[in-house]
Design a protein around this motif. Structure first.
Motif, short mmCIF file in Angstrom:
data_model
loop_
_atom_site.label_atom_id
_atom_site.label_comp_id
_atom_site.label_asym_id
_atom_site.label_seq_id
_atom_site.Cartn_x
_atom_site.Cartn_y
_atom_site.Cartn_z
N GLN A 55 41.79 84.93 88.65
CA GLN A 55 43.01 85.33 87.97
C GLN A 55 43.13 84.67 86.61
OE1 GLN A 55 46.63 83.90 89.70
NE2 GLN A 55 47.93 85.25 88.50
N LYS A 56 42.82 83.39 86.55
CA LYS A 56 43.07 82.63 85.34
C LYS A 56 41.98 82.77 84.28
CE LYS A 56 46.17 79.41 87.63
NZ LYS A 56 46.37 78.07 88.24
N ILE A 57 40.92 83.53 84.60
CA ILE A 57 39.94 83.83 83.55
C ILE A 57 39.90 85.34 83.27
CG2 ILE A 57 38.50 81.77 83.67
CD1 ILE A 57 37.47 84.91 85.53
N GLY A 58 40.93 86.07 83.70
CA GLY A 58 41.06 87.47 83.33
C GLY A 58 41.45 87.61 81.88
N ASP A 59 40.96 88.62 81.21
CA ASP A 59 41.27 88.82 79.79
C ASP A 59 42.76 88.94 79.54
OD1 ASP A 59 38.70 88.74 78.71
OD2 ASP A 59 38.32 90.84 79.15
N ASP A 60 43.47 89.70 80.37
CA ASP A 60 44.89 89.88 80.15
C ASP A 60 45.66 88.57 80.30
OD1 ASP A 60 44.22 89.89 82.87
OD2 ASP A 60 45.84 91.26 83.43
N TYR A 61 45.29 87.79 81.31
CA TYR A 61 45.94 86.50 81.53
C TYR A 61 45.71 85.56 80.34
CZ TYR A 61 47.26 82.12 83.90
OH TYR A 61 47.84 80.94 84.24
N LEU A 62 44.47 85.49 79.88
CA LEU A 62 44.13 84.58 78.78
C LEU A 62 44.77 85.01 77.47
CD1 LEU A 62 40.38 84.00 79.64
CD2 LEU A 62 42.26 82.38 79.90
N GLN A 63 44.77 86.32 77.20
CA GLN A 63 45.40 86.79 75.96
C GLN A 63 46.89 86.50 75.96
OE1 GLN A 63 44.50 90.86 75.07
NE2 GLN A 63 42.32 90.48 74.71
N LYS A 64 47.52 86.72 77.10
CA LYS A 64 48.96 86.47 77.18
C LYS A 64 49.26 84.99 77.01
CE LYS A 64 53.02 87.98 79.74
NZ LYS A 64 53.51 88.75 80.91
N GLN A 65 48.42 84.14 77.61
CA GLN A 65 48.61 82.70 77.47
C GLN A 65 48.42 82.24 76.03
OE1 GLN A 65 50.16 82.03 80.62
NE2 GLN A 65 49.13 80.08 80.32
N ALA A 66 47.44 82.87 75.34
CA ALA A 66 47.09 82.42 73.99
C ALA A 66 48.02 82.98 72.92
CB ALA A 66 45.65 82.82 73.67
N THR A 67 48.39 84.26 73.05
CA THR A 67 49.14 84.91 71.96
C THR A 67 50.43 85.58 72.42
OG1 THR A 67 48.01 87.05 72.22
CG2 THR A 67 46.94 85.40 70.83
N GLY A 68 50.61 85.72 73.73
CA GLY A 68 51.79 86.43 74.22
C GLY A 68 51.63 87.93 74.23
N GLN A 69 50.46 88.41 73.78
CA GLN A 69 50.19 89.84 73.73
C GLN A 69 48.90 90.16 74.47
OE1 GLN A 69 50.09 90.68 69.51
NE2 GLN A 69 52.31 90.96 69.40
N VAL A 70 48.80 91.41 74.92
CA VAL A 70 47.61 91.88 75.62
C VAL A 70 47.05 93.08 74.87
CG1 VAL A 70 46.70 92.85 77.77
CG2 VAL A 70 48.42 91.05 77.86
N VAL A 71 45.75 93.00 74.52
CA VAL A 71 45.09 94.08 73.76
C VAL A 71 43.90 94.58 74.59
CG1 VAL A 71 44.04 94.74 71.58
CG2 VAL A 71 45.74 92.89 71.63
N PRO A 72 44.10 95.61 75.42
CA PRO A 72 43.05 96.07 76.34
C PRO A 72 41.74 96.44 75.66
CG PRO A 72 45.16 97.00 76.97
CD PRO A 72 45.37 96.31 75.65
N THR B 282 36.65 91.91 77.19
CA THR B 282 35.19 91.82 77.35
C THR B 282 34.78 91.38 78.76
OG1 THR B 282 35.21 89.53 76.53
CG2 THR B 282 34.80 91.28 74.91
N HIS B 283 35.75 90.91 79.57
CA HIS B 283 35.42 90.40 80.89
C HIS B 283 36.20 91.06 82.02
CE1 HIS B 283 33.55 87.36 78.43
NE2 HIS B 283 33.07 86.76 79.49
N GLY B 284 37.28 91.76 81.71
CA GLY B 284 38.08 92.41 82.72
C GLY B 284 39.38 91.69 82.98
N THR B 285 40.33 92.41 83.55
CA THR B 285 41.63 91.84 83.87
C THR B 285 41.52 90.91 85.08
OG1 THR B 285 42.25 93.60 85.42
CG2 THR B 285 42.74 93.97 83.08
N SER B 286 42.55 90.15 85.29
CA SER B 286 42.59 89.26 86.46
C SER B 286 42.44 90.06 87.74
CB SER B 286 43.92 88.49 86.49
OG SER B 286 44.04 87.64 85.38
N GLN B 287 43.16 91.18 87.83
CA GLN B 287 43.09 92.00 89.04
C GLN B 287 41.69 92.55 89.26
OE1 GLN B 287 45.52 92.35 91.28
NE2 GLN B 287 44.07 93.47 92.56
N GLN B 288 41.06 93.00 88.18
CA GLN B 288 39.69 93.53 88.30
C GLN B 288 38.72 92.46 88.75
OE1 GLN B 288 39.38 95.04 84.30
NE2 GLN B 288 39.69 97.16 84.94
N ARG B 289 38.84 91.27 88.21
CA ARG B 289 37.91 90.20 88.56
C ARG B 289 38.07 89.78 90.01
NH1 ARG B 289 35.98 86.61 83.63
NH2 ARG B 289 34.23 86.72 85.07
#
Length: 299
Positions: free
Chosen positions: A248-265, A269-276
């Motif tokens: 969960q914590k290395i999903g792209d969406d999780y990391l982008q939200k943590q870093a910038t507050g935004q998610v850019v699908p 490059t690695h997949g969402t938390s749910q996908q992983r």
């Protein structure tokens, strides 16, 4: 996770303590921590190096043999060698069933920075697999970062690791198994096919292919866990939950939200938390290579 007392791989190259300087300037937690996590599993080392170059100082790179290892470093070497041996004992019979022979990767443990077949390897890049020399590179200090900076812990499980300031042992094993998964992709010719397709497509299409490659490596990590459990009964209560926490914590969406507050699908490059989490579970539940075809799946 039970890991002590099993075979330790001879394919570990321990180059820690050889004089490589630690990278300087990586104290800006927000962006850099997100970057470290983002590059957590199998990325292009040269791209990661360029991204970190502006915030790292010039450093000396050494390939010397280690000097004196601390008891903690010796334990880390034993742990990494045991997990690597487990991956060898998983993939060798699978390749045999396919009519081939599994050639295991070397795993290089280093401190700070080291030369690799893909360029300079730095601790800030996180663990990665280099197809050019077929080696996995890991600075075990990253296990500490997993806990302290990413919040990945294993406190709900028992552990045979003496150090308590690192992520749980199964989360660490998951990291290694994922990188070995990239080696399996390389041996099967999957990585080269993806690289060719990326060269012919747009950047967005290339990112989408990268996501599928990473999710397949997650699935391959699940296959390792499945087969190793059948062989050694190494899992303990809480281990799978720990892997899900890490995924969960290395999903792209999780990391982008943590870093910038935004998610850019489109930039994933690695997949969402749910996908992983999903694809690790697919490999874990089935143990079947054929079920890990992320390239023909509706993600």
């Amino acid at each position: 996770m039970r890991w002590k007392g099993r075979r330790i791989s001879t394919n570990v190259e321990d180059r820690r303590g050889g004089g490589a300087a630690k990278a300087g300037g990586i104290s800006i937690l927000g962006l850099i921590i997100a970057f470290v996590a983002w590059k957590f599993f199998g990325v292009d080392p040269q791209m990661a190096y360029q991204a970190t170059k502006s915030v790292t100082q010039q450093q000396q790179v050494s390939d010397q043999a280690p000097q004196q290892l601390t008891p903690e470093q010796e334990e880390a070497s034993e742990f990494v060698g045991t997990v690597l041996a487990d991956t060898e004992d998983t993939w060798s019979p699978i390749f045999k069933q396919l009519g081939g022979t599994y050639t295991p990767p070397k795993l290089v443990m280093f401190s700070g920075a080291i030369r690799s077949g893909c360029g300079t390897a730095q601790a800030a890049m996180g663990p990665f697999y280099c197809p050019a020399d077929q080696k996995v590179y890991i600075d075990t200090a990253f296990f500490k970062d997993m806990r302290q900076q990413m919040g990945i812990s294993g406190e709900q499980n028992q552990t045979e690791l003496s150090r308590q300031d690192q992520a749980g042992d199964f989360a660490q094993a998951y990291v290694i198994a994922h990188e070995v998964g990239h080696h399996v992709q390389n041996l099967l010719g999957i990585s080269s096919q993806v690289q060719q397709a990326q060269a012919q497509g747009t950047r967005t299409q290339g990112n989408q292919l990268s996501v599928r490659l990473e999710l397949q490596a997650d699935c391959f990590a699940g296959i390792w866990a499945n087969h190793n459990q059948q062989r050694t009964q190494f899992l303990e209560q809480g281990d799978i939950e720990e892997a899900m926490d890490a995924a969960q914590k290395i999903g792209d969406d999780y990391l982008q939200k943590q870093a910038t507050g935004q998610v850019v699908p489109d930039s994933f490059t690695h997949g969402t938390s749910q996908q992983r989490m999903h694809w690790f579970q697919v490999g874990l539940k089935t143990g079947d290579l054929n079920q890990c075809n992320t390239f023909e799946s509706n993600l």
